[in-house]
Design a protein around this motif. Structure first.
Motif, PDB file in Angstrom:
ATOM      1  N   PHE A 259      -6.741  29.255  -1.909  1.00 22.09           N
ATOM      2  CA  PHE A 259      -7.077  30.508  -1.243  1.00 22.09           C
ATOM      3  C   PHE A 259      -8.585  30.593  -1.023  1.00 22.09           C
ATOM      4  CE2 PHE A 259      -8.509  34.955  -1.774  1.00 22.09           C
ATOM      5  CZ  PHE A 259      -7.957  35.491  -0.617  1.00 22.09           C
ATOM      6  N   VAL A 260      -8.985  30.946   0.217  1.00 22.37           N
ATOM      7  CA  VAL A 260     -10.406  31.054   0.554  1.00 22.37           C
ATOM      8  C   VAL A 260     -10.808  32.512   0.708  1.00 22.37           C
ATOM      9  CG1 VAL A 260     -12.208  30.402   2.201  1.00 22.37           C
ATOM     10  CG2 VAL A 260     -10.371  28.796   1.671  1.00 22.37           C
ATOM     11  N   PHE A 261     -10.157  33.260   1.605  1.00 21.50           N
ATOM     12  CA  PHE A 261     -10.477  34.677   1.757  1.00 21.50           C
ATOM     13  C   PHE A 261      -9.400  35.403   2.560  1.00 21.50           C
ATOM     14  CE2 PHE A 261     -13.361  32.800   5.217  1.00 21.50           C
ATOM     15  CZ  PHE A 261     -12.515  33.110   6.279  1.00 21.50           C
ATOM     16  N   ASN A 262      -9.412  36.738   2.411  1.00 24.87           N
ATOM     17  CA  ASN A 262      -8.700  37.624   3.335  1.00 24.87           C
ATOM     18  C   ASN A 262      -9.674  37.992   4.442  1.00 24.87           C
ATOM     19  OD1 ASN A 262      -6.410  37.566   1.801  1.00 24.87           O
ATOM     20  ND2 ASN A 262      -6.604  39.660   1.013  1.00 24.87           N
ATOM     21  N   LEU A 263      -9.193  38.067   5.663  1.00 27.20           N
ATOM     22  CA  LEU A 263     -10.057  38.371   6.802  1.00 27.20           C
ATOM     23  C   LEU A 263      -9.450  39.495   7.615  1.00 27.20           C
ATOM     24  CD1 LEU A 263     -12.504  37.603   8.663  1.00 27.20           C
ATOM     25  CD2 LEU A 263     -10.920  36.070   9.861  1.00 27.20           C
ATOM     26  N   ARG A 264     -10.246  40.529   7.855  1.00 25.59           N
ATOM     27  CA  ARG A 264      -9.900  41.571   8.811  1.00 25.59           C
ATOM     28  C   ARG A 264     -10.887  41.433   9.961  1.00 25.59           C
ATOM     29  NH1 ARG A 264     -10.404  46.913   7.540  1.00 25.59           N
ATOM     30  NH2 ARG A 264      -8.695  47.438   8.955  1.00 25.59           N
ATOM     31  N   ALA A 265     -10.367  41.132  11.145  1.00 24.08           N
ATOM     32  CA  ALA A 265     -11.248  40.808  12.263  1.00 24.08           C
ATOM     33  C   ALA A 265     -10.451  40.859  13.555  1.00 24.08           C
ATOM     34  CB  ALA A 265     -11.846  39.414  12.068  1.00 24.08           C
ATOM     35  N   ASP A 266     -11.136  40.537  14.650  1.00 24.99           N
ATOM     36  CA  ASP A 266     -10.419  40.371  15.916  1.00 24.99           C
ATOM     37  C   ASP A 266      -9.639  39.068  15.934  1.00 24.99           C
ATOM     38  OD1 ASP A 266     -11.338  42.746  16.872  1.00 24.99           O
ATOM     39  OD2 ASP A 266     -12.733  41.890  18.343  1.00 24.99           O
TER      40      ASP A 266
END
Length: 322
Positions: free
Chosen positions: A180-187
């Motif tokens: 696991f690297v990261f959760n991303l909230r983005a376009d």
């Protein structure tokens, strides 16, 4: 066939011509090339859809074949168009090892080195074996839903996972080699090859990767957290993206193929087992190309030198001696 099989050049007998789809502007160029190659003793094969979309009876008079026929019969392919035309041809022909030469009839032309006005003049060097082969990696994107593979697609530039037409952000999880690297909230997220680093990734402030660097760039699109920055990893890495929250999300490959996604879908991205081979003219330089296309050599407007008094006025008379 592999790229080295055509060097020395006496192995070149059949040359395929591939043009921009839905454009009749290439007909004259195709005819010029076909006639000149035939005069040189080459067998010419026109890509089937190119011939049909050209609207030219002269083009249709030549032998035609689809990409499978080109892959099985052609020693090399000349692509007339822009980078989009080259992307499509490279994806179709990479598994066959057919080298590609690009004639630019588009705009920027990062992968199409030769100007239309020079295309006949460079044939001597091309057929004499003076062009420089360069291998370009591709990505394979596999889309899984409920444990079943929906589809699999190739990309020479990039795989893009985005939020779609609605304004709400997409939320996803990124894993690299199972970690696991990261959760991303983005376009969205761009997964780019070195070839694609001067395309969509560049406009999203991604790094420029030299084509001979074995790497993959992961570039967030307008991330909600400013700490989400581009990451460059080895092209041996296995990349996995899981969709956590989305309304109209999609995955795009080279901007030419799209698959609708749902919450819970998993996109697995890895380097393809084969590469595309591009042939560059003598004297080609990647950095020269960057300077020309990105205008790195442009000179700024020359400003008159400022006096010390004017500099003090501009700085409000501040004492900078300390």
């Amino acid at each position: 066939m592999n790229a080295s099989a055509i060097f020395p050049p006496n192995g070149v007998r059949t040359i395929a011509l591939i043009g921009k789809y839905n454009s009749r502007d290439i007909s004259d160029s195709l005819c010029l090339l076909a006639n000149d190659l035939q005069r040189r003793g080459m067998t010419v094969l026109i890509e089937k859809a190119t011939a049909e979309n050209s609207g030219s009876p002269q083009i249709l008079a030549w032998a035609c074949g689809d990409f499978i026929a080109i892959g099985e019969r052609a020693d090399l392919a000349i692509v007339l168009g822009g980078d989009g035309t080259m992307l499509n041809a490279a994806r179709q022909l990479a598994r066959f090892g057919v080298p590609l030469v690009g004639v630019n009839q588009g705009r920027l032309g990062f992968m199409t080195d030769i100007a239309r006005s020079d295309m006949l003049a460079v044939l001597d060097d091309l057929l004499a074996g003076h062009f420089i082969p360069e291998s370009r990696q591709l990505l394979v994107a596999s889309i899984f839903r409920n444990g079943q593979k929906l589809s699999e697609h190739l990309a020479l530039n990039e795989v893009v996972i985005d939020k779609g037409a609605f304004g709400r952000l997409i939320e996803l999880q990124l894993f690299i080699d199972g970690e696991f690297v990261f959760n991303l909230r983005a376009d969205g997220l761009i997964v780019s090859t070195p070839t694609g680093s001067t395309a969509y990734s560049l406009s999203a402030n991604g790094p420029i990767q030299h084509p001979q660097v074995s790497s993959i760039a992961l570039v967030p699109l307008c991330p909600h957290a400013l700490s989400n920055r581009p990451i460059v990893v080895s092209d041996a890495c296995q990349i996995e993206v899981r969709i956590l929250r989305a309304i109209d999300s999609r995955v795009h490959c080279d901007g030419q193929m799209a698959v609708d996604l749902r919450v819970g879908d998993i996109i697995c991205i890895r380097r393809a087992e084969f590469s595309a081979c591009l042939l560059h003219p003598p004297g080609y330089s990647y950095f020269t190309m960057l300077r020309e296309k990105l205008h790195w050599s442009a000179q700024p407007d020359v400003l008159p030198l400022m006096s010390v008094e004017d500099q003090d006025d501009l700085m409000g008379g501040a004492d900078c001696s300390g």
